[in-house]
Write a protein that holds these residues in place. Structure first.
Motif, short mmCIF file in Angstrom:
data_model
loop_
_atom_site.label_atom_id
_atom_site.label_comp_id
_atom_site.label_asym_id
_atom_site.label_seq_id
_atom_site.Cartn_x
_atom_site.Cartn_y
_atom_site.Cartn_z
N VAL A 58 0.87 -1.17 0.00
CA VAL A 58 0.00 0.00 0.00
C VAL A 58 0.91 1.22 0.00
O VAL A 58 1.87 1.29 0.77
N ASP A 59 0.62 2.16 -0.91
CA ASP A 59 1.58 3.26 -1.15
C ASP A 59 1.42 4.44 -0.19
O ASP A 59 1.68 5.59 -0.55
N GLY A 60 1.00 4.15 1.04
CA GLY A 60 0.91 5.19 2.06
C GLY A 60 1.02 4.58 3.43
O GLY A 60 0.89 3.37 3.59
N GLY A 61 1.28 5.42 4.43
CA GLY A 61 1.38 4.91 5.80
C GLY A 61 1.76 6.00 6.76
O GLY A 61 2.15 7.10 6.35
N VAL A 62 1.66 5.70 8.05
CA VAL A 62 1.85 6.69 9.10
C VAL A 62 3.20 7.39 8.99
O VAL A 62 3.27 8.61 8.98
N SER A 63 4.28 6.61 8.89
CA SER A 63 5.59 7.24 9.00
C SER A 63 6.20 7.60 7.64
O SER A 63 7.36 7.98 7.57
N THR A 80 3.84 8.73 4.24
CA THR A 80 2.99 9.76 3.65
C THR A 80 1.99 10.37 4.65
O THR A 80 1.33 11.35 4.34
N ARG A 81 1.84 9.73 5.81
CA ARG A 81 0.83 10.11 6.81
C ARG A 81 -0.59 9.96 6.27
O ARG A 81 -1.52 10.62 6.74
N THR A 82 -0.73 9.12 5.27
CA THR A 82 -2.07 8.82 4.73
C THR A 82 -2.23 7.30 4.74
O THR A 82 -1.27 6.57 4.95
N ALA A 83 -3.46 6.85 4.44
CA ALA A 83 -3.68 5.40 4.42
C ALA A 83 -3.12 4.76 3.14
O ALA A 83 -2.66 3.64 3.17
N GLY A 84 -3.13 5.49 2.04
CA GLY A 84 -2.58 4.97 0.79
C GLY A 84 -3.52 4.02 0.05
O GLY A 84 -4.64 3.74 0.52
N GLN A 85 -3.04 3.54 -1.10
CA GLN A 85 -3.83 2.62 -1.93
C GLN A 85 -3.01 1.40 -2.32
O GLN A 85 -1.78 1.48 -2.45
N LEU A 86 -3.74 0.32 -2.55
CA LEU A 86 -3.08 -0.96 -2.83
C LEU A 86 -2.45 -0.97 -4.23
O LEU A 86 -3.07 -0.52 -5.19
N ARG A 87 -1.23 -1.47 -4.31
CA ARG A 87 -0.51 -1.63 -5.59
C ARG A 87 -0.03 -3.07 -5.68
O ARG A 87 0.50 -3.61 -4.71
N MET A 88 -0.19 -3.67 -6.84
CA MET A 88 0.21 -5.08 -6.96
C MET A 88 0.70 -5.40 -8.36
O MET A 88 0.10 -5.00 -9.34
N GLN A 89 1.81 -6.14 -8.41
CA GLN A 89 2.24 -6.74 -9.67
C GLN A 89 1.62 -8.15 -9.68
O GLN A 89 2.25 -9.13 -9.27
N GLY A 90 0.37 -8.19 -10.15
CA GLY A 90 -0.45 -9.41 -10.01
C GLY A 90 0.20 -10.66 -10.56
O GLY A 90 0.18 -11.71 -9.91
N ASN A 91 0.77 -10.56 -11.76
CA ASN A 91 1.31 -11.79 -12.36
C ASN A 91 2.54 -12.32 -11.60
O ASN A 91 2.75 -13.52 -11.53
N GLN A 92 3.32 -11.40 -10.99
CA GLN A 92 4.47 -11.83 -10.17
C GLN A 92 3.98 -12.53 -8.88
O GLN A 92 4.52 -13.57 -8.49
N VAL A 93 2.97 -11.91 -8.25
CA VAL A 93 2.41 -12.52 -7.03
C VAL A 93 1.84 -13.90 -7.37
O VAL A 93 2.03 -14.87 -6.62
#
Ligand code: ACO
Length: 324
Positions: free
Chosen positions: A199-204, A206-219
């Motif tokens: 997730v491209d955000g977090g407390v320490s 961006t101080r935001t919740a962020g959004q999910l990012r995924m390289q689906g085929n790699q996962v």
């Protein structure tokens, strides 16, 4: 004598709003046909405005308590697996504790993304077998709809909201694979794979919740390889093999991953609990949801040997072998 963590009750809760694949067709370059054939997902539930992870988790926990014939006061501990807690702190586990009226014991969150329930179950089993707790509620609850980028067709169609819960209770076993309860666990993580799913955000940061990012085929590639491997490892630790398995209860991310893993384990699909068509990927909630639905459908019965396996962001992955 071996102290085992035996399932005494199970329950789940889904938000009322059902979102069919067709809802994405109007605003994105996608189709019901693509989503069904590439993932097996037909619909998912999304939480209402103001409906939180701890609300869903508390409803599932109450259902599991009712199924167990127990009250909140009978619990020594509550572990919540989630990546979408209500607040940065306190833990959503303590919010569930309050909502179900559990005033004693202790509660904490476990964060291992889609593998969270397996990690939480392994922790609960360790608390019970070491004598630190007699009854532990293990909840998986998520509101992934809050961290989706609804302009990204490669991720937003995959996830849903929901919660499932099990009540574990200490029971004396003989120390053999015939015992009921958790027989073996196998946990892994490898932080080098952070970029594959995050997730491209977090407390320490961006101080935001962020959004999910995924390289689906790699996962996908890691999932197919690692899930069968961890399931085999846990079975081996329990002195069992694939032929002993009554039910695989996999993390419900993608029907193609579920099928490929079952095939690698040489377990027929008739012995796999599949709910991904109705729930999408509910991350840490997907396995307890599938356990509860599988029991409701009459698939899972007392004495059945169950293998749960999951992989998620981190990467984290693992499995639990349990006799119901
Ligand atoms: N509709 C139409 N086309 C789409 C969509 C969509 N919703 N999403 C992606 N596509 C397109 C892509 O843009 C790509 O197009 P291109 O070839 O023109 O570039 C094409 O479909 C193929 O994309 P891939 O990503 O290679 O498709 P794949 O077959 O791998 O399926 C999927 C994608 C469903 C995401 C799959 O890779 C998957 O399930 N991955 C694993 C997810 C998972 O298990 N996550 C683990 C847990 S999640 C957690 O921990 C939070």
């Amino acid at each position: 004598m071996t102290l085992r963590a035996v399932v005494r009750g199970v329950g789940h809760h889904l938000p009322a709003r059902v979102v069919p694949n067709s809802e994405f067709e109007s605003r994105l370059d996608t189709s019901d046909e693509w989503i069904r054939t590439r993932t097996g997902i037909e619909r998912r539930h999304f939480a209402a405005e103001g409906e939180t992870t701890s609300d869903l988790g508390a409803a599932a926990a109450r259902a599991a308590l009712a199924d167990a014939g127990l009250a909140a006061g009978d619990l020594d501990a509550l572990i919540l697996a989630t990546s979408t807690a209500d607040l940065t702190f306190p833990s959503a586990a303590t919010m569930i504790q309050d909502k179900i009226g559990m005033t004693g014991g202790f509660a904490f969150d476990v964060q291992a993304v889609c593998a969270g329930f397996v990690f939480a179950l392994a922790n609960a089993s360790a608390l019970i077998s070491s004598g630190q707790a007699r009854r532990v509620m293990v909840v998986g609850a998520e509101t992934f709809s809050r961290i989706l980028d609804f302009d990204d067709r490669s991720t937003c169609v995959l996830f849903g909201d929901g919660a499932g819960a099990v009540v574990l209770e200490a029971a004396e076993g003989e120390g053999t694979a015939r015992d009921r309860g958790v027989l073996a666990t196998d946990l892994h993580s490898d932080g080098r794979y952070r970029e594959l799913l995050y997730v491209d955000g977090g407390v320490s940061t961006t101080r935001t919740a962020g959004q999910l990012r995924m390289q689906g085929n790699q996962v996908f590639r890691h999932a197919v390889e690692k899930l069968a491997e961890t399931a085999h490892a846990a079975l081996e630790k329990a002195g069992l093999n694939s032929g002993d398995v009554d039910w695989i209860v996999p993390h419900q991310a993608n029907l193609r991953i579920i099928t490929a893993t079952a095939s690698r384990m040489q377990v027929p699909m008739e012995r796999v609990v599949v709910t991904v068509q109705d729930h999408g990927n509910t991350s840490a909630a997907s396995i307890p949801l599938a356990l509860s639905v599988g029991r409701e459908r009459g698939q899972i019965k007392r004495g059945d040997l169950i293998v749960m396996e999951a992989i998620g962001g981190g990467l984290t992955w693992g499995s639990v072998v349990l006799r119901w």
